[in-house]
Motif scaffolding. Structure first.
Motif, PDB file in Angstrom:
ATOM      1  N   GLU A  17     -27.753   9.298  82.701  1.00  0.00           N
ATOM      2  CA  GLU A  17     -29.202   9.484  82.546  1.00  0.00           C
ATOM      3  C   GLU A  17     -29.798   8.433  81.616  1.00  0.00           C
ATOM      4  N   ALA A  21     -32.484   5.570  82.545  1.00  0.00           N
ATOM      5  CA  ALA A  21     -33.728   5.484  81.768  1.00  0.00           C
ATOM      6  C   ALA A  21     -33.953   4.066  81.260  1.00  0.00           C
ATOM      7  N   LYS A  25     -36.927   1.512  82.244  1.00  0.00           N
ATOM      8  CA  LYS A  25     -37.726   0.903  81.176  1.00  0.00           C
ATOM      9  C   LYS A  25     -37.892  -0.594  81.423  1.00  0.00           C
TER      10      LYS A  25
END
Length: 95
Positions: A17, A21, A25
């Motif tokens: 995860e 992420a 980003k």
């Protein structure tokens, strides 16, 4: 717009995860600054050729994108201030 490639290595202690992420980003940095992501290729966790900061492996990701010449400077700045990035490189494959 010019073609660019970036490869970055994230710390191996991150879970899936957190890796996703971070990739989102960096894609957001590219897209929010007028760039266009062509391809994201997650290579997964691999062994490094040599240890970096006493770390022997990392999560590799390759992103191909189109952008104006100023965007790689901003992306480089974001890579440098992100603690989970071990190494990164941004190149223009056309040269």
């Amino acid at each position: 717009m010019r073609k660019y490639e970036t490869i970055f290595i994230l710390h191996p202690s991150l879970d899936e995860e957190a890796v996703k992420a971070n990739v989102e980003k960096f894609k957001g940095v590219i897209e929010n600054n007028g760039g266009e992501v062509e391809n994201v290729d997650a290579w997964g966790k691999r062994k490094l050729a040599y240890e970096i900061q006493k770390v022997g492996e990392g999560h590799y990701t390759l992103i191909n994108f189109n952008a104006n010449p100023e965007l790689p400077k901003e992306l480089d700045r974001v890579f440098r201030i992100t603690d989970s990035v071990i190494r990164h490189i941004i190149i223009n494959p056309e040269k």
